[in-house]
Write a protein that holds these residues in place. Sequence first.
Motif, PDB file in Angstrom:
ATOM      1  N   GLU A 197      -2.547 -49.487 -15.240  1.00 60.45           N
ATOM      2  CA  GLU A 197      -1.234 -49.655 -15.114  1.00 60.45           C
ATOM      3  C   GLU A 197      -0.627 -48.012 -15.690  1.00 60.45           C
ATOM      4  N   HIS A 198       0.729 -47.532 -15.411  1.00 59.60           N
ATOM      5  CA  HIS A 198       0.790 -46.490 -15.461  1.00 59.60           C
ATOM      6  C   HIS A 198       1.990 -46.807 -16.832  1.00 59.60           C
ATOM      7  N   ASP A 199       1.839 -45.863 -18.121  1.00 57.13           N
ATOM      8  CA  ASP A 199       1.734 -45.753 -19.580  1.00 57.13           C
ATOM      9  C   ASP A 199       3.604 -44.595 -19.357  1.00 57.13           C
TER      10      ASP A 199
END
Length: 414
Positions: A315-317
Amino acid sequence: MIAPRKIIRCLDEHWTVIEQLVERSSSGNFSFQDVQHLILRHNSGMSSEQVFREAQRFLQLEILIPLAKSSQLELNRSVLEFAQQLMQEQQLGLATDIESRILELKRLSERMQQAAQNRDSSELRRFSRVMDERIREVLKHFGQNESAILSLVERAKADEGKLSLARRYAAVMDAFDDYIDPVLALVDINGPFQLTVSAVETMLSDLLQLIEVTGTLNTEKETLIQLRTRLIEMNQVGRESLSRCADLLMPLRDELRRNTLLSRNASFLLGQMRKKGIDLTLEPLVPAISSDSQRFSLGSANQITSYMAELCHYEHDAYQLPEEILSNHSMLMQVPELKDVVHKAKTLKKLPDLSRWLADSYPELPVDELLFLYQELSRSDELSLEHSKHHTELTLNGYKLTLHPFQSSDAGTL
Protein backbone atom coordinates in the motif's frame (compact mmCIF):
# COMPACT_ATOMS: atom_id res chain seq x y z
CA MET A 1 3.19 46.62 66.86
CA ILE A 2 3.46 42.85 66.49
CA ALA A 3 6.02 41.18 68.75
CA PRO A 4 8.86 39.75 66.64
CA ARG A 5 9.07 36.69 68.87
CA LYS A 6 5.52 35.68 67.98
CA ILE A 7 6.33 35.87 64.26
CA ILE A 8 9.54 33.84 64.64
CA ARG A 9 7.72 31.23 66.76
CA CYS A 10 4.93 30.91 64.19
CA LEU A 11 7.42 30.53 61.33
CA ASP A 12 9.29 27.88 63.28
CA GLU A 13 6.15 25.87 64.07
CA HIS A 14 4.82 25.98 60.50
CA TRP A 15 8.03 26.16 58.43
CA THR A 16 6.95 23.33 56.10
CA VAL A 17 3.78 25.30 55.30
CA ILE A 18 5.84 28.46 54.71
CA GLU A 19 8.06 26.56 52.24
CA GLN A 20 5.00 25.48 50.27
CA LEU A 21 3.63 29.03 50.26
CA VAL A 22 6.97 30.41 49.02
CA GLU A 23 6.83 28.00 46.06
CA ARG A 24 3.24 29.00 45.30
CA SER A 25 4.12 32.69 45.51
CA SER A 26 6.22 32.39 42.37
CA SER A 27 3.18 31.31 40.34
CA GLY A 28 0.45 33.44 41.91
CA ASN A 29 -1.65 34.08 45.02
CA PHE A 30 -3.71 31.61 47.05
CA SER A 31 -6.89 31.47 49.11
CA PHE A 32 -7.54 31.06 52.83
CA GLN A 33 -8.80 27.53 52.14
CA ASP A 34 -5.50 26.66 50.42
CA VAL A 35 -3.65 27.69 53.58
CA GLN A 36 -5.94 25.52 55.69
CA HIS A 37 -5.36 22.53 53.41
CA LEU A 38 -1.59 22.97 53.67
CA ILE A 39 -1.72 23.19 57.47
CA LEU A 40 -3.89 20.06 57.65
CA ARG A 41 -1.60 18.18 55.25
CA HIS A 42 1.44 18.73 57.48
CA ASN A 43 -0.50 18.43 60.77
CA SER A 44 -2.91 15.55 60.25
CA GLY A 45 -3.72 15.33 63.98
CA MET A 46 -5.31 18.79 64.15
CA SER A 47 -9.02 19.29 64.24
CA SER A 48 -10.79 21.62 61.81
CA GLU A 49 -11.11 24.29 64.51
CA GLN A 50 -7.38 24.16 65.27
CA VAL A 51 -6.53 24.40 61.59
CA PHE A 52 -8.79 27.46 61.25
CA ARG A 53 -7.18 29.13 64.29
CA GLU A 54 -3.65 28.51 62.97
CA ALA A 55 -4.57 29.93 59.55
CA GLN A 56 -6.17 32.93 61.27
CA ARG A 57 -2.96 33.30 63.28
CA PHE A 58 -1.04 33.85 60.03
CA LEU A 59 -3.36 36.76 59.25
CA GLN A 60 -3.16 38.27 62.72
CA LEU A 61 0.66 38.22 62.65
CA GLU A 62 0.58 39.68 59.10
CA ILE A 63 2.57 36.76 57.74
CA LEU A 64 -0.21 36.56 55.15
CA ILE A 65 -1.68 39.75 53.70
CA PRO A 66 -5.01 39.97 51.80
CA LEU A 67 -4.88 41.45 48.34
CA ALA A 68 -6.65 44.72 47.66
CA LYS A 69 -10.35 44.27 46.85
CA SER A 70 -9.96 40.48 46.80
CA SER A 71 -10.33 37.46 49.08
CA GLN A 72 -7.02 36.05 47.86
CA LEU A 73 -3.88 36.15 50.02
CA GLU A 74 -0.15 36.60 49.53
CA LEU A 75 2.92 36.27 51.71
CA ASN A 76 4.19 39.40 53.38
CA ARG A 77 7.06 40.67 51.22
CA SER A 78 9.44 40.79 54.20
CA VAL A 79 8.57 37.22 55.19
CA LEU A 80 8.92 36.09 51.58
CA GLU A 81 12.40 37.60 51.20
CA PHE A 82 13.45 36.18 54.58
CA ALA A 83 12.27 32.68 53.64
CA GLN A 84 13.83 32.85 50.17
CA GLN A 85 17.11 33.88 51.73
CA LEU A 86 17.05 30.83 54.01
CA MET A 87 15.91 28.49 51.23
CA GLN A 88 18.35 29.91 48.66
CA GLU A 89 15.38 30.48 46.33
CA GLN A 90 16.00 34.10 45.36
CA GLN A 91 14.57 35.60 42.22
CA LEU A 92 17.03 36.85 39.61
CA GLY A 93 17.50 40.60 39.94
CA LEU A 94 18.35 43.18 37.32
CA ALA A 95 21.69 44.59 36.30
CA THR A 96 20.23 48.07 36.79
CA ASP A 97 19.94 47.36 40.53
CA ILE A 98 23.70 46.98 40.72
CA GLU A 99 24.35 49.88 38.34
CA SER A 100 22.19 52.29 40.36
CA ARG A 101 24.13 51.53 43.54
CA ILE A 102 27.46 51.90 41.74
CA LEU A 103 26.40 55.34 40.49
CA GLU A 104 25.29 56.17 44.03
CA LEU A 105 28.77 55.24 45.27
CA LYS A 106 30.26 57.70 42.81
CA ARG A 107 28.00 60.49 44.05
CA LEU A 108 28.71 59.70 47.70
CA SER A 109 32.46 59.65 47.08
CA GLU A 110 32.27 63.20 45.75
CA ARG A 111 30.33 64.28 48.85
CA MET A 112 32.86 62.51 51.08
CA GLN A 113 35.75 64.24 49.35
CA GLN A 114 34.06 67.59 49.89
CA ALA A 115 33.53 66.78 53.60
CA ALA A 116 37.22 65.86 53.93
CA GLN A 117 38.26 69.17 52.37
CA ASN A 118 36.06 70.99 54.90
CA ARG A 119 37.53 68.90 57.77
CA ASP A 120 33.97 67.87 58.72
CA SER A 121 34.42 64.57 60.58
CA SER A 122 30.69 64.01 61.27
CA GLU A 123 29.77 64.30 57.58
CA LEU A 124 32.73 62.13 56.63
CA ARG A 125 31.56 59.47 59.08
CA ARG A 126 27.98 59.67 57.79
CA PHE A 127 28.97 59.25 54.15
CA SER A 128 31.27 56.38 55.11
CA ARG A 129 28.35 54.52 56.70
CA VAL A 130 26.09 55.12 53.68
CA MET A 131 28.81 53.97 51.24
CA ASP A 132 29.45 50.87 53.34
CA GLU A 133 25.73 50.07 53.21
CA ARG A 134 25.65 50.47 49.40
CA ILE A 135 28.65 48.16 49.02
CA ARG A 136 26.93 45.55 51.19
CA GLU A 137 23.82 45.83 49.03
CA VAL A 138 25.88 45.22 45.86
CA LEU A 139 27.48 42.15 47.46
CA LYS A 140 24.02 40.92 48.46
CA HIS A 141 22.74 41.35 44.91
CA PHE A 142 25.65 39.35 43.48
CA GLY A 143 25.06 36.52 45.94
CA GLN A 144 21.29 36.40 45.42
CA ASN A 145 21.59 36.47 41.63
CA GLU A 146 24.14 33.66 41.67
CA SER A 147 21.77 31.52 43.78
CA ALA A 148 18.87 32.37 41.45
CA ILE A 149 20.88 31.36 38.37
CA LEU A 150 21.87 28.09 40.05
CA SER A 151 18.18 27.35 40.65
CA LEU A 152 17.36 28.20 37.01
CA VAL A 153 20.03 25.81 35.76
CA GLU A 154 18.81 22.99 38.01
CA ARG A 155 15.23 23.45 36.83
CA ALA A 156 16.34 23.56 33.19
CA LYS A 157 18.25 20.30 33.57
CA ALA A 158 15.23 18.55 35.09
CA ASP A 159 13.62 15.83 32.99
CA GLU A 160 10.67 17.38 31.20
CA GLY A 161 10.09 15.22 28.16
CA LYS A 162 6.99 17.10 27.00
CA LEU A 163 8.85 20.39 26.57
CA SER A 164 11.24 21.20 23.76
CA LEU A 165 14.83 22.13 24.49
CA ALA A 166 14.16 25.77 23.58
CA ARG A 167 11.20 25.93 26.00
CA ARG A 168 13.18 24.30 28.81
CA TYR A 169 16.10 26.69 28.36
CA ALA A 170 14.00 29.82 27.77
CA ALA A 171 14.55 31.11 31.33
CA VAL A 172 18.28 30.35 31.04
CA MET A 173 18.56 32.33 27.81
CA ASP A 174 16.61 35.22 29.36
CA ALA A 175 18.99 35.18 32.34
CA PHE A 176 21.96 35.36 30.00
CA ASP A 177 20.46 38.21 27.96
CA ASP A 178 18.93 40.18 30.85
CA TYR A 179 21.66 39.72 33.49
CA ILE A 180 24.96 38.25 32.26
CA ASP A 181 25.38 40.43 29.17
CA PRO A 182 24.44 43.74 30.88
CA VAL A 183 26.66 43.00 33.90
CA LEU A 184 29.53 42.03 31.59
CA ALA A 185 29.20 45.45 29.96
CA LEU A 186 28.95 46.99 33.42
CA VAL A 187 32.20 45.44 34.72
CA ASP A 188 34.07 45.98 31.45
CA ILE A 189 37.41 47.80 31.71
CA ASN A 190 35.71 50.94 30.41
CA GLY A 191 32.37 50.25 32.11
CA PRO A 192 30.90 52.30 34.97
CA PHE A 193 31.55 49.57 37.55
CA GLN A 194 35.30 49.39 37.04
CA LEU A 195 35.70 53.14 36.53
CA THR A 196 33.74 53.94 39.70
CA VAL A 197 35.59 51.36 41.81
CA SER A 198 38.95 52.68 40.62
CA ALA A 199 37.96 56.30 41.23
CA VAL A 200 36.57 55.62 44.73
CA GLU A 201 39.59 53.51 45.67
CA THR A 202 41.93 56.29 44.52
CA MET A 203 39.95 58.87 46.49
CA LEU A 204 40.08 56.77 49.68
CA SER A 205 43.81 56.17 49.25
CA ASP A 206 44.38 59.92 48.83
CA LEU A 207 42.36 60.63 51.98
CA LEU A 208 44.37 58.10 53.99
CA GLN A 209 47.60 59.59 52.70
CA LEU A 210 46.36 63.06 53.66
CA ILE A 211 45.60 61.81 57.18
CA GLU A 212 49.08 60.30 57.44
CA VAL A 213 50.73 63.55 56.36
CA THR A 214 48.61 66.14 58.17
CA GLY A 215 47.23 64.14 61.10
CA THR A 216 43.76 65.67 60.66
CA LEU A 217 40.66 63.41 60.79
CA ASN A 218 42.82 60.73 62.40
CA THR A 219 39.79 59.29 64.21
CA GLU A 220 38.26 58.32 60.84
CA LYS A 221 41.35 56.51 59.58
CA GLU A 222 40.21 53.02 60.62
CA THR A 223 36.77 53.57 59.07
CA LEU A 224 38.28 54.60 55.73
CA ILE A 225 40.63 51.60 55.74
CA GLN A 226 37.70 49.24 56.32
CA LEU A 227 35.68 50.98 53.61
CA ARG A 228 38.49 50.67 51.06
CA THR A 229 38.98 46.99 51.95
CA ARG A 230 35.28 46.27 51.50
CA LEU A 231 35.29 48.13 48.17
CA ILE A 232 38.16 45.98 46.87
CA GLU A 233 36.36 42.89 48.15
CA MET A 234 33.19 43.94 46.29
CA ASN A 235 35.15 44.26 43.04
CA GLN A 236 36.71 40.81 43.42
CA VAL A 237 33.55 39.05 44.65
CA GLY A 238 31.47 40.57 41.84
CA ARG A 239 33.84 39.40 39.13
CA GLU A 240 34.15 35.91 40.61
CA SER A 241 30.36 35.62 40.98
CA LEU A 242 29.83 36.75 37.38
CA SER A 243 32.42 34.23 36.17
CA ARG A 244 30.71 31.39 38.05
CA CYS A 245 27.30 32.39 36.66
CA ALA A 246 28.66 32.45 33.11
CA ASP A 247 30.29 29.03 33.63
CA LEU A 248 26.92 27.66 34.76
CA LEU A 249 24.98 29.08 31.81
CA MET A 250 27.48 28.62 28.97
CA PRO A 251 27.17 24.77 28.72
CA LEU A 252 23.39 25.05 28.41
CA ARG A 253 23.72 27.84 25.87
CA ASP A 254 26.17 25.76 23.82
CA GLU A 255 23.81 22.76 23.98
CA LEU A 256 20.95 24.88 22.68
CA ARG A 257 23.26 26.29 19.98
CA ARG A 258 24.20 22.80 18.80
CA ASN A 259 20.54 21.75 18.84
CA THR A 260 19.62 24.82 16.77
CA LEU A 261 22.35 24.00 14.24
CA LEU A 262 21.10 20.41 14.02
CA SER A 263 17.57 21.68 13.37
CA ARG A 264 18.84 23.97 10.60
CA ASN A 265 20.67 21.14 8.88
CA ALA A 266 17.71 18.78 9.29
CA SER A 267 15.37 21.39 7.74
CA PHE A 268 17.77 21.92 4.86
CA LEU A 269 18.07 18.17 4.28
CA LEU A 270 14.29 17.70 4.26
CA GLY A 271 13.97 20.57 1.79
CA GLN A 272 16.49 18.91 -0.53
CA MET A 273 14.53 15.65 -0.27
CA ARG A 274 11.36 17.45 -1.29
CA LYS A 275 13.10 19.14 -4.23
CA LYS A 276 15.30 16.31 -5.56
CA GLY A 277 13.81 13.19 -4.02
CA ILE A 278 15.13 10.93 -1.29
CA ASP A 279 17.33 8.78 -3.53
CA LEU A 280 19.20 11.64 -5.21
CA THR A 281 19.64 13.45 -1.92
CA LEU A 282 20.91 10.53 0.13
CA GLU A 283 22.88 8.77 -2.63
CA PRO A 284 26.16 10.68 -2.00
CA LEU A 285 25.75 10.24 1.76
CA VAL A 286 25.03 6.50 1.93
CA PRO A 287 28.12 4.26 1.72
CA ALA A 288 28.11 1.49 -0.88
CA ILE A 289 28.04 -1.85 0.96
CA SER A 290 27.59 -4.13 -2.08
CA SER A 291 29.36 -4.68 -5.36
CA ASP A 292 27.93 -3.84 -8.81
CA SER A 293 27.28 -7.51 -9.58
CA GLN A 294 25.24 -7.89 -6.39
CA ARG A 295 23.21 -4.72 -7.05
CA PHE A 296 22.17 -5.82 -10.56
CA SER A 297 21.47 -9.50 -9.72
CA LEU A 298 17.87 -10.63 -9.30
CA GLY A 299 18.52 -12.84 -6.29
CA SER A 300 17.52 -16.42 -5.52
CA ALA A 301 14.15 -18.01 -6.17
CA ASN A 302 13.14 -17.76 -2.48
CA GLN A 303 13.99 -14.05 -2.42
CA ILE A 304 11.94 -13.37 -5.56
CA THR A 305 8.99 -15.35 -4.16
CA SER A 306 9.08 -13.41 -0.89
CA TYR A 307 9.37 -10.12 -2.80
CA MET A 308 6.32 -10.91 -4.98
CA ALA A 309 4.32 -11.93 -1.90
CA GLU A 310 5.02 -8.59 -0.26
CA LEU A 311 3.99 -6.74 -3.44
CA CYS A 312 0.50 -8.26 -3.17
CA HIS A 313 -0.05 -6.46 0.12
CA TYR A 314 1.78 -3.26 -0.80
CA GLU A 315 0.00 0.00 0.00
CA HIS A 316 1.39 3.37 -1.01
CA ASP A 317 1.86 5.79 1.90
CA ALA A 318 1.76 9.49 1.14
CA TYR A 319 4.28 11.53 3.09
CA GLN A 320 3.96 15.29 3.45
CA LEU A 321 7.48 16.67 3.74
CA PRO A 322 7.94 20.17 5.21
CA GLU A 323 8.72 23.17 3.12
CA GLU A 324 12.35 23.84 2.28
CA ILE A 325 14.21 26.08 4.74
CA LEU A 326 17.46 27.84 3.96
CA SER A 327 17.04 27.05 0.29
CA ASN A 328 19.70 29.59 -0.66
CA HIS A 329 22.41 27.34 0.79
CA SER A 330 23.99 24.93 -1.65
CA MET A 331 25.29 22.53 1.00
CA LEU A 332 24.81 21.63 4.63
CA MET A 333 26.12 24.20 7.06
CA GLN A 334 29.60 23.29 8.26
CA VAL A 335 30.92 24.85 11.47
CA PRO A 336 34.72 24.90 11.67
CA GLU A 337 36.41 23.14 14.55
CA LEU A 338 37.61 25.43 17.31
CA LYS A 339 41.14 23.99 17.27
CA ASP A 340 41.41 24.62 13.52
CA VAL A 341 40.36 28.26 13.97
CA VAL A 342 42.89 28.71 16.79
CA HIS A 343 45.63 27.17 14.64
CA LYS A 344 44.71 29.43 11.73
CA ALA A 345 44.83 32.50 14.01
CA LYS A 346 48.23 31.48 15.40
CA THR A 347 49.72 31.48 11.90
CA LEU A 348 49.11 35.24 11.66
CA LYS A 349 51.94 37.43 12.88
CA LYS A 350 49.58 40.14 14.08
CA LEU A 351 45.85 40.14 14.69
CA PRO A 352 44.71 43.79 14.76
CA ASP A 353 41.00 42.97 15.15
CA LEU A 354 39.72 39.49 16.07
CA SER A 355 36.09 40.26 15.18
CA ARG A 356 36.84 41.54 11.66
CA TRP A 357 39.22 38.66 11.00
CA LEU A 358 36.54 36.12 11.91
CA ALA A 359 33.94 37.92 9.77
CA ASP A 360 36.29 37.99 6.75
CA SER A 361 37.50 34.40 7.23
CA TYR A 362 34.04 32.84 7.72
CA PRO A 363 31.51 35.07 5.88
CA GLU A 364 28.87 32.31 5.54
CA LEU A 365 28.81 31.45 9.26
CA PRO A 366 25.75 32.60 11.28
CA VAL A 367 26.16 35.43 13.76
CA ASP A 368 25.73 33.23 16.84
CA GLU A 369 28.46 30.86 15.65
CA LEU A 370 30.81 33.77 14.94
CA LEU A 371 30.20 35.19 18.41
CA PHE A 372 30.84 31.77 19.93
CA LEU A 373 34.20 31.52 18.12
CA TYR A 374 34.99 35.12 19.11
CA GLN A 375 34.39 34.36 22.77
CA GLU A 376 36.38 31.11 22.77
CA LEU A 377 39.36 32.63 20.93
CA SER A 378 39.43 35.61 23.30
CA ARG A 379 39.81 33.16 26.21
CA SER A 380 42.41 30.98 24.49
CA ASP A 381 45.76 30.78 26.24
CA GLU A 382 47.48 30.04 22.93
CA LEU A 383 46.70 33.52 21.59
CA SER A 384 48.11 36.61 23.28
CA LEU A 385 45.08 38.93 23.01
CA GLU A 386 44.04 42.04 24.88
CA HIS A 387 41.17 44.55 24.73
CA SER A 388 41.50 47.54 22.42
CA LYS A 389 40.95 50.95 24.00
CA HIS A 390 38.80 52.03 21.06
CA HIS A 391 35.46 50.52 20.12
CA THR A 392 34.59 49.36 16.61
CA GLU A 393 31.33 48.73 14.76
CA LEU A 394 30.75 45.60 12.73
CA THR A 395 27.75 44.58 10.62
CA LEU A 396 27.13 40.81 10.27
CA ASN A 397 24.16 39.45 8.36
CA GLY A 398 21.97 42.40 9.32
CA TYR A 399 23.20 42.60 12.93
CA LYS A 400 25.16 45.65 14.03
CA LEU A 401 27.74 44.99 16.76
CA THR A 402 29.60 47.61 18.80
CA LEU A 403 32.45 46.30 20.94
CA HIS A 404 35.99 46.83 22.15
CA PRO A 405 37.66 44.14 19.97
CA PHE A 406 40.42 41.82 21.04
CA GLN A 407 43.76 42.27 19.28
CA SER A 408 47.29 40.94 19.53
CA SER A 409 49.15 42.35 22.50
CA ASP A 410 51.88 43.76 20.21
CA ALA A 411 49.42 45.21 17.65
CA GLY A 412 49.03 48.96 17.34
CA THR A 413 45.94 50.90 18.25
CA LEU A 414 43.06 50.84 15.81
